[in-house]
Structure formats: C-alpha cells, structure tokens
Design a protein around this motif. Structure first.
Motif, PDB file in Angstrom:
ATOM      1  N   VAL A 124     -68.811  -4.773  39.930  1.00  0.00           N
ATOM      2  CA  VAL A 124     -68.930  -5.592  41.354  1.00  0.00           C
ATOM      3  C   VAL A 124     -67.820  -6.750  40.801  1.00  0.00           C
ATOM      4  N   ALA A 125     -68.060  -7.252  40.010  1.00  0.00           N
ATOM      5  CA  ALA A 125     -67.145  -8.677  39.795  1.00  0.00           C
ATOM      6  C   ALA A 125     -67.408  -9.032  38.211  1.00  0.00           C
ATOM      7  N   GLY A 126     -66.353  -9.890  37.796  1.00  0.00           N
ATOM      8  CA  GLY A 126     -66.446 -10.278  36.472  1.00  0.00           C
ATOM      9  C   GLY A 126     -65.299 -11.379  36.047  1.00  0.00           C
ATOM     10  N   MET A 127     -65.579 -11.905  34.994  1.00  0.00           N
ATOM     11  CA  MET A 127     -64.623 -12.954  34.547  1.00  0.00           C
ATOM     12  C   MET A 127     -64.786 -12.868  33.314  1.00  0.00           C
ATOM     13  N   GLY A 128     -63.655 -13.403  32.511  1.00  0.00           N
ATOM     14  CA  GLY A 128     -63.624 -13.781  31.133  1.00  0.00           C
ATOM     15  C   GLY A 128     -62.994 -15.425  30.987  1.00  0.00           C
ATOM     16  N   VAL A 129     -63.740 -15.927  30.083  1.00  0.00           N
ATOM     17  CA  VAL A 129     -63.339 -17.445  29.935  1.00  0.00           C
ATOM     18  C   VAL A 129     -63.475 -17.728  28.548  1.00  0.00           C
ATOM     19  N   GLN A 130     -62.641 -18.852  28.283  1.00  0.00           N
ATOM     20  CA  GLN A 130     -62.559 -19.295  26.854  1.00  0.00           C
ATOM     21  C   GLN A 130     -63.799 -20.585  26.846  1.00  0.00           C
ATOM     22  N   LEU A 131     -64.627 -20.427  25.925  1.00  0.00           N
ATOM     23  CA  LEU A 131     -65.790 -21.266  25.881  1.00  0.00           C
ATOM     24  C   LEU A 131     -65.282 -22.716  25.119  1.00  0.00           C
ATOM     25  N   VAL A 132     -65.771 -23.734  25.634  1.00  0.00           N
ATOM     26  CA  VAL A 132     -65.399 -24.981  25.093  1.00  0.00           C
ATOM     27  C   VAL A 132     -66.596 -25.365  24.025  1.00  0.00           C
ATOM     28  N   LEU A 150     -70.163 -12.066  24.217  1.00  0.00           N
ATOM     29  CA  LEU A 150     -69.320 -12.860  23.417  1.00  0.00           C
ATOM     30  C   LEU A 150     -68.115 -12.062  22.823  1.00  0.00           C
ATOM     31  N   ASP A 151     -66.901 -12.857  22.710  1.00  0.00           N
ATOM     32  CA  ASP A 151     -65.819 -12.095  22.202  1.00  0.00           C
ATOM     33  C   ASP A 151     -65.133 -13.009  21.468  1.00  0.00           C
ATOM     34  N   SER A 152     -64.437 -12.879  20.545  1.00  0.00           N
ATOM     35  CA  SER A 152     -63.390 -13.609  19.810  1.00  0.00           C
ATOM     36  C   SER A 152     -61.986 -13.581  20.510  1.00  0.00           C
ATOM     37  N   LYS A 153     -61.574 -12.796  21.310  1.00  0.00           N
ATOM     38  CA  LYS A 153     -60.651 -12.374  22.382  1.00  0.00           C
ATOM     39  C   LYS A 153     -60.998 -12.049  23.422  1.00  0.00           C
ATOM     40  N   THR A 204     -65.664 -22.338  14.265  1.00  0.00           N
ATOM     41  CA  THR A 204     -64.290 -22.572  13.590  1.00  0.00           C
ATOM     42  C   THR A 204     -63.191 -21.546  14.547  1.00  0.00           C
ATOM     43  N   GLU A 205     -63.858 -20.542  15.038  1.00  0.00           N
ATOM     44  CA  GLU A 205     -63.056 -19.469  15.900  1.00  0.00           C
ATOM     45  C   GLU A 205     -63.232 -19.818  17.235  1.00  0.00           C
ATOM     46  N   GLU A 206     -62.060 -19.675  17.853  1.00  0.00           N
ATOM     47  CA  GLU A 206     -62.153 -19.710  19.614  1.00  0.00           C
ATOM     48  C   GLU A 206     -63.111 -18.594  19.999  1.00  0.00           C
ATOM     49  N   GLN A 207     -63.896 -18.993  21.042  1.00  0.00           N
ATOM     50  CA  GLN A 207     -64.848 -17.755  21.489  1.00  0.00           C
ATOM     51  C   GLN A 207     -64.597 -17.960  23.095  1.00  0.00           C
ATOM     52  N   TYR A 208     -64.700 -16.559  23.354  1.00  0.00           N
ATOM     53  CA  TYR A 208     -64.596 -16.123  24.903  1.00  0.00           C
ATOM     54  C   TYR A 208     -65.965 -15.531  25.417  1.00  0.00           C
ATOM     55  N   LEU A 209     -66.205 -15.663  26.748  1.00  0.00           N
ATOM     56  CA  LEU A 209     -67.599 -15.027  27.511  1.00  0.00           C
ATOM     57  C   LEU A 209     -66.930 -14.275  28.465  1.00  0.00           C
ATOM     58  N   ARG A 236     -81.432 -17.562  23.822  1.00  0.00           N
ATOM     59  CA  ARG A 236     -80.988 -16.462  23.047  1.00  0.00           C
ATOM     60  C   ARG A 236     -79.739 -16.653  22.368  1.00  0.00           C
ATOM     61  N   LEU A 237     -79.675 -16.104  21.228  1.00  0.00           N
ATOM     62  CA  LEU A 237     -78.306 -16.293  20.435  1.00  0.00           C
ATOM     63  C   LEU A 237     -77.521 -15.001  21.107  1.00  0.00           C
ATOM     64  N   LEU A 238     -76.176 -15.657  21.069  1.00  0.00           N
ATOM     65  CA  LEU A 238     -75.122 -14.447  21.502  1.00  0.00           C
ATOM     66  C   LEU A 238     -74.414 -14.050  20.540  1.00  0.00           C
ATOM     67  N   TYR A 239     -73.838 -12.559  20.200  1.00  0.00           N
ATOM     68  CA  TYR A 239     -73.217 -12.183  19.139  1.00  0.00           C
ATOM     69  C   TYR A 239     -72.102 -11.407  19.759  1.00  0.00           C
ATOM     70  N   GLU A 240     -70.958 -11.588  19.011  1.00  0.00           N
ATOM     71  CA  GLU A 240     -69.830 -10.606  19.573  1.00  0.00           C
ATOM     72  C   GLU A 240     -70.066  -9.216  19.837  1.00  0.00           C
ATOM     73  N   ASN A 241     -69.523  -8.946  20.761  1.00  0.00           N
ATOM     74  CA  ASN A 241     -69.378  -7.333  21.322  1.00  0.00           C
ATOM     75  C   ASN A 241     -70.901  -6.908  21.262  1.00  0.00           C
ATOM     76  N   LYS A 242     -71.892  -7.526  21.704  1.00  0.00           N
ATOM     77  CA  LYS A 242     -73.085  -7.145  21.929  1.00  0.00           C
ATOM     78  C   LYS A 242     -73.839  -7.696  23.298  1.00  0.00           C
ATOM     79  N   PRO A 243     -73.600  -6.878  24.343  1.00  0.00           N
ATOM     80  CA  PRO A 243     -73.936  -7.242  25.520  1.00  0.00           C
ATOM     81  C   PRO A 243     -75.222  -7.869  25.711  1.00  0.00           C
ATOM     82  N   GLN A 244     -75.463  -8.992  26.828  1.00  0.00           N
ATOM     83  CA  GLN A 244     -76.675  -9.536  26.913  1.00  0.00           C
ATOM     84  C   GLN A 244     -76.862  -9.473  28.324  1.00  0.00           C
TER      85      GLN A 244
END
Length: 210
Positions: A85-93, A204-207, A64-69, A152-160
């Motif tokens: 070095v590099a990075g990006m945040g995207v909203q997941l579909v 994974l992040d909710s924002k 139900t919640e929007e998820q960002y990676l 693997r499962l991804l969890y919010e605010n838990k780096p993988q």
C-alpha cells in the motif's frame, strides 16, 4: 518489499544456521513503541488518522556503517497479497529516529476508503509519505489492531512486523504476539482466516532499496 512470509521464512532459516550475521552489541539498532510528544502531534496534523502507531528507532552512536530503514504497509484480502500500500526508505541518523504511521478512513460517494500516511522524524527534520486511497472492504465489520509492545533489536534484511490491523465480519478476531516474533504459522493463519489484513513492517538495510 517481497511477501512478508517469504522474507520471514528465509531470515529464520539463515539465523538458525549461524549467529555470525547478527550485529554485535556496539552496532545494535533497536525499535520500541512510544507515546508521541507535542512536536510529533504538531507534525501529525498533516498525516493524522483514526489510528496511530509510533516508535523510536535508536542507532547506537558507535555504529560505523550507514543504516537505512525500509518501511512497508502490505495489504492482504481473502488470503492474497493485493499490494504494498505504501512505503518509504530513509537513512537513519545516530541516536533517535521517530517513526509515525497513521491510518484514516474517508468517505467518497457513499464508499469508504482507507488512506495510510507516515513520517520519520529526527532532530534535523522529517520525511513523510502518504498512500493513495484504497477502497475499503465494506463487509468487514469487526476490527482488531495491535502494535509491538516492547523493545526489539533490528537486523539487516530481517523484516520485523511492528503493527497490524485485521478486519472481519463473521466472528470474533484473535491474534497473538507470535506475529511480532515472526512466527510463520500465526501470520499465515491470520492472512488466510480473515477478510482483510494490513501489516506494517520495518526492515533494516545497509543500503536504501526504496
């Protein structure tokens, strides 16, 4: 993104205290390695390098919640974190998001440089990123790279950590799958023992914080 070790340690402590913060099965977001298909290969013309890591991130359609990676590539040299070095945040579909990460070596004025690139591909389009050129550690003659080999499962605010590249010149290089399990002792050993290390991490992040 904060230093990988601090984030992993904090998330481990939190997960040890309670399981209540972990998402239920109908809210699961997973990541797994893949072989790229022709669509991704066509896209890779603009980011392709001598090494490629590819994953599918799947969002359960009941979420139900929007998820960002958040994707980050962190570089350690002689035991110290030099930079992200590099990075990006995207909203997941919902359904499938394909994550592509590439590394390429380039030469300029007899010096070797490293450039990272990446993309997140969905049915509706894609987002890309590319790093600045990084002067390579020319003393590092040996190399070892690996990526996550299972789902693997991804969890919010838990780096993988999903991939790494290690360079060193004096002796053979060794690493275990404990890296992908977030085992601090193994991650710290690699950082301290070898001359240059790149970690590719997703979170994974909710924002979106990027």
């Amino acid at each position: 993104m904060k230093k990988i070790l601090y984030c992993l340690l904090a998330s481990f402590i939190m997960s040890s205290c309670t399981n209540a913060q972990e998402p239920s099965s109908n809210e699961a977001v997973t990541i797994m390695p893949i072989e790229v298909d022709q669509r991704e290969k066509n896209l890779l013309d603009s980011i392709a390098g001598d090494q490629l890591f590819a994953f599918d991130v799947k969002v359960n359609d009941k979420t139900t919640e929007e998820q960002y990676l958040n994707i980050s590539i962190d570089y350690y040299e002689n035991g110290d974190l030099l930079k992200e070095v590099a990075g990006m945040g995207v909203q997941l579909v919902k359904d499938v998001n394909t994550v592509l990460i590439s590394r390429v070596e380039e030469e300029l004025n007899d010096d070797k440089y490293i450039r990272w690139g990446g993309a997140v591909v969905t049915e509706s389009g894609f987002s890309k990123f590319k790093s600045n050129m990084i002067l390579a550690n020319n003393n590092s003659g040996r190399a070892l790279s690996s990526q996550l080999s299972n789902e693997r499962l991804l969890y919010e605010n838990k780096p993988q950590i999903v991939a790494y590249i290690i360079n060193h010149h004096e002796r053979s290089i060794s690493a275990t799958n404990n890296v992908f399990d977030g085992v601090e002792k193994e991650i710290n050993r690699i950082i301290q023992q070898y001359e240059s290390v790149y970690f590719v991490t997703v979170e994974l992040d909710s924002k979106n914080e990027k």
